[in-house]
Write a protein that holds these residues in place. Structure first.
Motif, short mmCIF file in Angstrom:
data_model
loop_
_atom_site.label_atom_id
_atom_site.label_comp_id
_atom_site.label_asym_id
_atom_site.label_seq_id
_atom_site.Cartn_x
_atom_site.Cartn_y
_atom_site.Cartn_z
N ASP A 120 35.49 42.69 31.22
CA ASP A 120 34.01 42.95 31.75
C ASP A 120 33.77 41.93 32.94
N PRO A 121 33.96 40.68 32.69
CA PRO A 121 33.50 39.96 34.14
C PRO A 121 34.27 40.20 35.40
N ILE A 122 35.66 40.56 35.11
CA ILE A 122 36.46 41.03 36.34
C ILE A 122 35.96 41.97 37.13
N PHE A 123 35.63 42.95 36.19
CA PHE A 123 35.36 44.42 37.09
C PHE A 123 33.82 44.51 37.45
N ILE A 124 33.03 43.77 36.64
CA ILE A 124 31.58 43.72 36.93
C ILE A 124 31.39 42.83 38.07
N PHE A 125 31.76 41.69 38.09
CA PHE A 125 31.59 40.72 39.22
C PHE A 125 32.51 40.70 40.27
N GLY A 126 33.80 41.02 39.99
CA GLY A 126 34.62 41.12 40.96
C GLY A 126 35.46 39.72 41.10
N LYS A 127 36.63 39.65 40.33
CA LYS A 127 37.64 38.68 40.39
C LYS A 127 38.90 38.84 40.44
N PHE A 128 39.85 37.81 41.14
CA PHE A 128 41.15 38.05 41.06
C PHE A 128 41.48 39.04 42.07
N GLY A 129 40.61 39.47 42.80
CA GLY A 129 40.92 40.57 43.99
C GLY A 129 40.52 41.80 43.70
N VAL A 130 39.90 41.90 42.39
CA VAL A 130 39.12 43.16 42.09
C VAL A 130 37.68 43.15 42.73
N PRO A 131 37.31 44.47 43.51
CA PRO A 131 36.08 44.36 43.98
C PRO A 131 34.98 44.50 42.69
N ALA A 132 34.02 43.60 43.19
CA ALA A 132 32.97 43.64 42.29
C ALA A 132 32.08 45.32 42.00
N LEU A 133 32.15 45.75 40.87
CA LEU A 133 31.64 47.10 40.47
C LEU A 133 30.32 47.33 40.05
N GLY A 134 30.09 46.25 39.55
CA GLY A 134 28.52 46.13 38.97
C GLY A 134 28.55 46.77 37.53
N VAL A 135 27.68 47.69 37.33
CA VAL A 135 27.39 48.41 36.17
C VAL A 135 28.59 49.33 35.76
N ARG A 136 29.12 50.25 37.05
CA ARG A 136 30.26 50.75 36.80
C ARG A 136 31.61 50.23 36.33
N GLY A 137 31.50 48.69 36.72
CA GLY A 137 32.83 48.02 36.21
C GLY A 137 32.64 47.59 34.73
N ALA A 138 31.55 47.63 34.09
CA ALA A 138 31.48 47.45 32.62
C ALA A 138 32.13 48.55 31.93
N ALA A 139 31.71 49.98 32.51
CA ALA A 139 32.44 51.06 31.99
C ALA A 139 33.65 51.16 32.25
N VAL A 140 34.37 50.83 33.28
CA VAL A 140 35.63 50.90 33.51
C VAL A 140 36.44 50.13 32.78
N ALA A 141 35.85 48.49 32.26
CA ALA A 141 36.29 47.80 31.29
C ALA A 141 36.44 48.46 29.99
N THR A 142 35.35 49.26 29.62
CA THR A 142 35.38 49.76 28.22
C THR A 142 36.49 50.77 27.96
N VAL A 143 36.61 51.83 29.06
CA VAL A 143 37.72 52.92 29.17
C VAL A 143 38.93 52.24 29.03
N ILE A 144 39.30 51.29 29.65
CA ILE A 144 40.54 50.52 29.74
C ILE A 144 40.96 49.96 28.39
N GLY A 145 39.89 49.39 27.63
CA GLY A 145 40.00 48.95 26.27
C GLY A 145 40.39 49.98 25.21
N GLN A 146 39.74 50.99 25.57
CA GLN A 146 39.57 52.29 24.52
C GLN A 146 41.21 52.91 24.69
N ILE A 147 41.40 52.89 25.82
CA ILE A 147 42.83 53.64 26.38
C ILE A 147 44.11 52.79 25.41
N ALA A 148 43.76 51.48 25.87
CA ALA A 148 44.83 50.62 25.44
C ALA A 148 45.10 50.50 23.80
#
Length: 454
Positions: free
Chosen positions: A182-210
């Motif tokens: 969540d914080p990695i994709f929402i705020f942009g950390k470790f070279g990942v661009p800050a995606l804001g609200v979309r980042g929360a969704a990306v984190a969600t589906v990655i967790g679901q797929i895993a």
């Protein structure tokens, strides 16, 4: 009697059985609830518009979960009953059909997400910031819903056999990955661009797929009482019908929640966006109370289904009584927290002064419904376990359509603060109706129940 003796749901002491089968699910559901709260905490840091956009997207996610869990409950009920009847081949066939239904459901939601998302949000807001954030979030979670759909289907299949540990691990893995990302994709950390609200969704589906990948590996590698296999598989509409005899009413019940929140948002948006945010925050907070109860039902449901299939009235009723008692205790704790510290709960989400003014009395009023809800939920579990999902559907329609929406609408005419009383009013009406249905079901299907012959 060999099959019954081999399955712990037919012979283990009920208190020990409920604890052993429910605790893993309750723990994983608590982690899921914690994820829901942490996810919204991060989103709230982006501003109230972000929180409002996710609150408006909540019914869409609820609808997807409704289809996944409802189908899973249908699978769970059918598989556990067939195992109780010693019909293992039919139980395995039901599990294989369930996987196909999960895949099909994800394709439907991907199509709906692509075509209807923008129209959905335009119906609620002309705030372009909220509109864009909501669409960004919803496109991702609908198009990539296959992870959630398949994982839940496999999870419910294993729960039907009495295996609660792997389903717990499936949920835990997805939730933990989600929280980390969540914080990695929402705020942009470790070279990942800050995606804001979309980042929360990306984190969600990655967790679901895993989580889905984990579940598939376990199904393939480990031995289970049912087997999902497409070797010599023949699709049978009768099996689908049997799954949805319980599953479809459950889908409707949970879909009603999506419709309910949508309609409540329509009522509340006339007062302010803050009122919509309060409702969204409430559903995040109440998940921390309700999720353990739903985890409890994951353990109780197959016990009821198995012993109903085996004709064991005493064990069936013991499971229902103890499950109801445990659920009521959990809800009592939740009620105390909501009454005592509503302001502190709201500040978890960076609540504005306006949100606090609206939310503190709202949480206290709504919490009155928690204890009656515990009994309602266990009644629904009982109806699902004995293959009478339609009665659960009727009770839920009373709770979430026939009573609560008219009550909320009429009370809103008096003032925003009165709107929240619709929740306890609806729950009490549902409790009375559920009690009547339980008594009629007991007289017609349970009172003369006899063990199956060898």
């Amino acid at each position: 009697m060999e099959q019954i003796k081999q399955n712990k749901m037919g012979i283990a002491p009920i208190p020990k059985l409920i604890v052993s089968m429910s605790l893993p699910a309750m723990f994983s559901m608590l982690v899921q609830a914690l994820y829901n709260i942490i996810d919204s905490m991060f989103v709230a840091q982006l501003g109230e518009s972000a929180l409002t956009s996710v609150s408006l997207a909540f019914p869409v996610q609820t609808l997807m979960i409704a289809v996944a869990v409802g189908t899973g409950i249908g699978i769970n009920s059918l598989v556990s009953r067939r195992l109780g009847e010693r019909r293992r081949e039919e139980a395995s066939r039901a599990a294989t059909h369930g996987l196909l239904l999960a895949i099909f459901s994800s394709l439907v939601f991907a199509l709906l997400g692509l075509t209807l998302t923008q129209t959905f949000f335009q119906a609620f807001t002309d705030n372009q910031t909220v509109l864009q954030m909501g669409c960004d979030y919803t496109y991702v979670v609908t198009i990539f819903s296959f992870g959630m759909m398949i994982e839940i289907g496999l999870e419910k299949t294993l729960q039907a056999t009495g295996n609660m540990i792997y389903p717990m691990l499936f949920q835990l893995s997805g939730a933990v990955i989600n929280i980390i990302l969540d914080p990695i994709f929402i705020f942009g950390k470790f070279g990942v661009p800050a995606l804001g609200v979309r980042g929360a969704a990306v984190a969600t589906v990655i967790g679901q797929i895993a989580s889905m990948v984990f579940a598939v590996v376990v199904i393939i590698v480990k031995k289970h009482e049912v087997h999902i296999s497409f070797r010599n598989f023949k699709f049978k509409w009768r099996t689908v019908k049997e799954i949805y005899a319980v599953g479809f009413p459950s889908i409707i019940m949970q879909s009603i929640m999506a419709f309910l929140v949508t309609m409540l948002n329509t009522i509340l948006i006339s007062f302010s966006e803050a009122a919509v945010s309060v409702l969204g925050v409430y559903y995040k907070l109440q998940s921390f109370v309700f999720m353990p109860v739903f985890g409890l039902t994951h353990g109780v449901l197959p016990i009821i289904g198995y012993n109903y299939g085996a004709g064991n009235k005493k064990r069936l009723l013991s499971a229902l009584r103890l499950g109801t008692l445990i659920a009521a205790c959990i809800m009592t704790v939740g009620t105390v927290l909501f009454l005592a510290i509503p302001d502190k709960l709201l500040m978890i989400f960076n609540a504005s002064p306006q949100m606090l003014e609206i939310g503190v009395p709202a949480l206290r009023i709504i919490s009155i419904c928690f204890i009656p809800a515990a009994v309602d939920i266990l009644f629904s579990t009982f109806f699902q376990g004995v293959g009478m999902g339609f009665k659960s559907l009727i009770v839920s329609i009373m709770r979430q359509l026939v009573v609560i929406l008219p009550a909320a609408y009429l009370l809103s005419k008096i003032g925003l603060g009165y709107t929240w009383y619709a929740f306890p009013i609806a729950e009490v009406v549902s409790l009375v109706l559920g009690g009547i249905f339980f008594w009629t079901t007991y007289r017609s299907k349970i009172r003369n129940l006899r063990p199956i012959s060898d």
